[in-house]
Design an enzyme around this catalytic site. Structure first.
Site, PDB file in Angstrom:
ATOM      1  N   GLY A 114      -0.162  -3.701   4.161  1.00 13.32           N
ATOM      2  CA  GLY A 114      -0.363  -5.253   4.460  1.00 13.32           C
ATOM      3  C   GLY A 114       0.717  -5.884   4.411  1.00 13.32           C
ATOM      4  O   GLY A 114       2.103  -5.473   4.063  1.00 13.32           O
TER       5      GLY A 114
ATOM      6  N   CYS B 174      -1.232   2.466   6.848  1.00 14.43           N
ATOM      7  CA  CYS B 174      -0.923   0.967   7.231  1.00 14.43           C
ATOM      8  C   CYS B 174      -0.595   0.408   5.934  1.00 14.43           C
ATOM      9  O   CYS B 174      -0.842   0.637   4.845  1.00 14.43           O
ATOM     10  CB  CYS B 174      -1.990   0.224   8.044  1.00 14.43           C
TER      11      CYS B 174
ATOM     12  N   CYS C 131       0.874  -1.185   0.079  1.00  8.06           N
ATOM     13  CA  CYS C 131      -0.051  -0.089  -0.029  1.00  8.06           C
ATOM     14  C   CYS C 131       1.009   1.081   0.023  1.00  8.06           C
ATOM     15  O   CYS C 131       0.442   2.123  -0.371  1.00  8.06           O
ATOM     16  CB  CYS C 131      -0.763  -0.115   1.158  1.00  8.06           C
TER      17      CYS C 131
ATOM     18  N   HIS D 139      -8.391   3.618  -3.619  1.00  8.99           N
ATOM     19  CA  HIS D 139      -6.963   3.134  -2.784  1.00  8.99           C
ATOM     20  C   HIS D 139      -6.288   2.233  -3.966  1.00  8.99           C
ATOM     21  O   HIS D 139      -6.252   0.947  -3.748  1.00  8.99           O
ATOM     22  CB  HIS D 139      -7.289   2.693  -1.770  1.00  8.99           C
TER      23      HIS D 139
END
Length: 404
Positions: A392, A390, A90, A360
């Site tokens: 993954g 955050c 991400c 996203h």
């Protein structure tokens, strides 16, 4: 010491995966368009001076496989420009900005392109499974996770407590449910946050903010796409309350209070203060500091907390010094407790809406948020901004910017 400045940004509209406006655009072509658009804003900067083209991609396979960064350079006719493709899921294109920042600080270059792209639509036959994508090597671990989910929403505990290993490929929605249980985030709080994200995005569209942020894309048939697919007018808490949980029968995470799957690309140009002075460029922001952190993959949503603390400590600043904060809205369930633990003023958080509304695209998001944060600081007259997310696999990442 040499300073690193962001001098241009460009980001595409964000399309809905498999049914949105960008489904027919290849990821390499889309990324090339955004990189080219960013450089077009800097006519005094010869692309031949680019020391490296760094591109983030969360799922580097299929049409966005191989070394996509080098492909982008060649598509643009920049044969002398090297390229490297980076995966920190991400935060992939925040990582590429960090790499540019570090290279400039180390004196190993003066001009870098930090870009990111993700096209879930064109990833392949398994695209519909991307939120739950797993490495087959971890099948036994995944089975344990699935069995635990089916058993119901018992309180989450660190799997190492009973000697088991954390699962680095646990489905992101399951991590959100874990965080909601661990931090006591209710369904109502998540729906309220999601509705606010949509409403703020709607207000930002009306004010013209997103038009300032987005670089339109012309499709093969001549259609011009100039807006994100995601924002929806008239979203209410009552409407969201009617949606069923997605990941657990008795869970709290729904399609309305988490981000969708998306397509998009973005680019950021980072240069040294020497180049700013030499070419008379007008910097948009100075990169002050960055931070990364790790934590249990099964509560990866809390990653922004430690990463932000590290970036703020390196900057010698506090969260109260931040005029705006952007926390990527992967799930309302993880943004809410992350913001609380950091002490973020809700009035400064994702003020133009976030990923729940606008989307996203994994590899794009880091650079997209950078553009949004810079434009947000300019619109509000703010000085400092924090970008964090955050990641993954159990990580967090953050960057502090100063508008100049």
């Amino acid at each position: 010491m040499t300073e690193a400045y962001i001098v241009a940004t460009a980001r595409s509209p964000i399309g809905r995966a498999r049914k949105g406006s960008l489904v027919d655009v290849r990821p390499d072509d889309l990324a090339a368009r955004m990189v080219g658009a960013a450089l077009e804003k800097l006519p005094a900067l010869d692309p031949a001076r680019i020391d490296d083209l760094l591109l983030g991609c969360g799922q580097p396979a299929g049409e966005q496989g191989f070394n996509l960064a080098r492909i982008v350079a060649v598509l643009l006719g920049w044969d002398a420009v090297p390229g490297a493709t980076v995966n920190r899921y991400c935060s992939s294109s925040l990582q590429t900005t960090r790499m540019a920042f570090h290279a400039i600080k180390a004196g190993e270059g003066d001009v870098f392109v930090s870009a990111g792209v993700e096209s879930v639509s064109r990833y392949g036959a398994g695209a519909s499974d991307l939120p739950d994508a797993v490495n087959p090597a971890f099948a036994p671990s995944i089975a344990r996770t699935a069995a635990g989910s089916a058993a119901g929403a018992s309180a989450w505990t660190d799997p190492r407590a009973d000697g088991a290993l954390p699962d680095p490929y646990i489905a992101m929605g399951q991590t959100a449910e874990n965080v909601a249980q661990l931090r006591g985030v209710t369904r109502e709080e998540q729906d309220e946050f999601a509705a606010r994200s949509q409403q703020r995005a709607e207000a930002a569209i009306a004010s013209g903010f997103w038009a300032r942020d987005i670089m339109p894309v012309t499709l093969a048939d001549g259609t011009v796409v100039a807006t994100d697919d995601g924002p929806r007018a008239g979203v209410t808490v009552a409407g969201l309350a009617g949606l069923d949980p997605v990941f657990r029968p008795d869970g709290t995470v729904t399609a309305g209070n988490c981000c969708p799957l998306n397509d998009g690309a973005a680019a950021v140009v980072v240069v040294s203060d020497r180049v700013v002075d030499e070419l008379g460029l007008e910097p948009l922001a100075r990169i002050v500091s960055t931070g990364v952190s790790g934590l249990s993959p099964e509560v990866m949503g809390l990653g922004p907390v430690e990463a932000s603390r590290r970036a703020l400590a390196l900057a010698g600043l506090s969260v109260d010094d931040m005029d705006l904060v952007e926390i990527n809205e992967a799930f309302a369930a993880q943004v809410i407790p992350s913001a609380r633990e950091l002490g973020v003023d809700p009035g400064r958080l994702n003020v133009h809406g976030g990923a729940i509304a606008v989307g996203h695209p994994f590899g794009m998001t880091g650079a997209r948020i950078t553009s949004t944060l810079i434009n947000g600081l300019a619109a509000t007259g703010g000085r400092y901004g924090l970008e964090t997310m955050c990641v993954g696999g159990g990580q967090g990442m953050a960057m502090v910017l100063e508008r100049v």
